[in-house]
Write an enzyme that holds these catalytic residues in place. Sequence first.
Site, PDB file in Angstrom:
ATOM      1  N   GLU A  62       0.948  -0.916  -0.022  1.00 55.40           N
ATOM      2  CA  GLU A  62       0.172  -0.044   0.088  1.00 55.40           C
ATOM      3  C   GLU A  62       0.766   1.157  -0.232  1.00 55.40           C
ATOM      4  O   GLU A  62       0.556   2.232  -0.891  1.00 55.40           O
ATOM      5  CB  GLU A  62      -1.013   0.045   1.027  1.00 55.40           C
ATOM      6  CG  GLU A  62      -1.545   1.215   1.415  1.00 55.40           C
ATOM      7  CD  GLU A  62      -2.361   1.447   2.699  1.00 55.40           C
ATOM      8  OE1 GLU A  62      -2.776   0.366   3.132  1.00 55.40           O
ATOM      9  OE2 GLU A  62      -2.544   2.472   3.214  1.00 55.40           O
ATOM     10  N   ASN A  70      -6.498 -10.703  16.448  1.00 55.47           N
ATOM     11  CA  ASN A  70      -7.589  -9.759  16.071  1.00 55.47           C
ATOM     12  C   ASN A  70      -8.837 -10.466  16.530  1.00 55.47           C
ATOM     13  O   ASN A  70      -9.883  -9.922  17.088  1.00 55.47           O
ATOM     14  CB  ASN A  70      -7.767  -9.715  14.543  1.00 55.47           C
ATOM     15  CG  ASN A  70      -9.017  -9.247  13.899  1.00 55.47           C
ATOM     16  OD1 ASN A  70      -9.914  -9.811  14.015  1.00 55.47           O
ATOM     17  ND2 ASN A  70      -8.760  -7.884  13.275  1.00 55.47           N
TER      18      ASN A  70
END
Lengths: 275, 275
Positions: free
Chosen positions: A122, A217
Amino acid sequence: MEVKLASSYGFCFGVKRAIEIAEEHKNSATMGPLIHNQSEIDRLRNNFNVNLYNSLDEVRKDDTVIIRTHGIPKNDLKALKQKDVKVINATCPFVTTPQQIVKKATEDGYCVVIFGDSEHPEVKGVKSYGNDNVIVVLSTQDLENVVFKNDKIAVVAQTTRKKEEYLEIVNYLILRHKEVRVFNTICDATFENQDAARVLSKEVDVMLVIGGKNSSNTKQLFSICEENVESHLLEDENDLQLSWFNGKKLCGITAGASTPDWIIQNIINKLKIIK
Amino acid sequence: MEVKLASSYGFCFGVKRAIEIAEEHKNSATMGPLIHNQSEIDRLRNNFNVNLYNSLDEVRKDDTVIIRTHGIPKNDLKALKQKDVKVINATCPFVTTPQQIVKKATEDGYCVVIFGDSEHPEVKGVKSYGNDNVIVVLSTQDLENVVFKNDKIAVVAQTTRKKEEYLEIVNYLILRHKEVRVFNTICDATFENQDAARVLSKEVDVMLVIGGKNSSNTKQLFSICEENVESHLLEDENDLQLSWFNGKKLCGITAGASTPDWIIQNIINKLKIIK
């Protein structure tokens, strides 16, 4: 058993959108892995013949090539478009934004600071939209020896960074420069899943948290739910136990950020036949 | 006695400049008090016939009118210019900057936040360069119920505010808006005097701190100097005591932010004749 999904769970908006785009383009190929989930990549290959290219050299004439959520560097996109192929851009809109900010800020004469990991796809893509006056930093230490060409700084962040750390970078710059133009490009997806799990776990009789048992997570979602209601962590429908639902009317569901929707759906289908 | 002045002391750059401008324009008048120091205002009136107007109604044809360091609201300046008078702008350049930032940011469609005291003349002046989308706040609490017309915010600070408090406002905005354009308009004058006093007090045999004995600013300078060397606080040359300089070779001097240079000079003149 009545089932209620958290208002936000599992894949983020950008990943869901990229998967839908891939499903709509059978016999295509993605530039790099579309998402970080092998079983989902396998599913796309098996059910939709969506293949995986790892370099531009693999691209052939008349291919349909999908750009993944992270985006790709500007020159790679340009090279791809010159190859006589159909390019489908599944770059997450939240990633397109910092790309365009870096482009515009550079045109307007700003020095640009990107808060993120310079090796992350990214960030490589976002950085490629600027010029030599763009730097990537992970901490204020990285800024200590930087000499900016002028006192107008624009700052963007990799979408998955922590806001507190971003503010440290930003405050360091504000105290040292005349103008700091701060763009809040951090995506709230992870926090939205946690907030939604917190809300839903207060409404239901039992809560299912779907995801890898080693995923930090997923474990964080589980620990949030467990505070409010009896909760169970499961990887797929095979982990379901009938005893969890004795005397329960409403079952809440959330899922970790790397859990595909079809795994969630398989579980919901099984829950529906439990009386 | 050898004397050394701190590299920064007394009036800030903007006030010194305004006084020089006033001295160069005999028989003029200032719009409001030029500075917050009555003995200096008296001196300008007595020596240069620089008078004081408190409202636009007092201005007469062919007057020379001096705008003070804080600046005045845009419409007052416009009204003044229409009065057939000579306008001399002694607004501090560090105040002109936020005025121009608010003007440009408003033209570019930004909502503007000014960190400062809405009743302070500087802030009233700066605010007047914007439109209805400009607000003045002193804390994040003042922002809680604000509904901005868009997600592009520009922020400036009153020049004399504390940087730490400015960052609180700025961080609050960054976490809630897509773009926050932060202009660092805070002036370092106070801190520069303190830093210079700290450095000089380590070099000299005795330190004089000139200023009002009740001025918190002057007392802070005194406490910094006292840590490093024998120091004395005095208001003018009448407070000098010969005993302070027995066996001393080099005397350092600093002064509070409201101490005129001529008071300092009177003291230096007396020190020079001490053996």
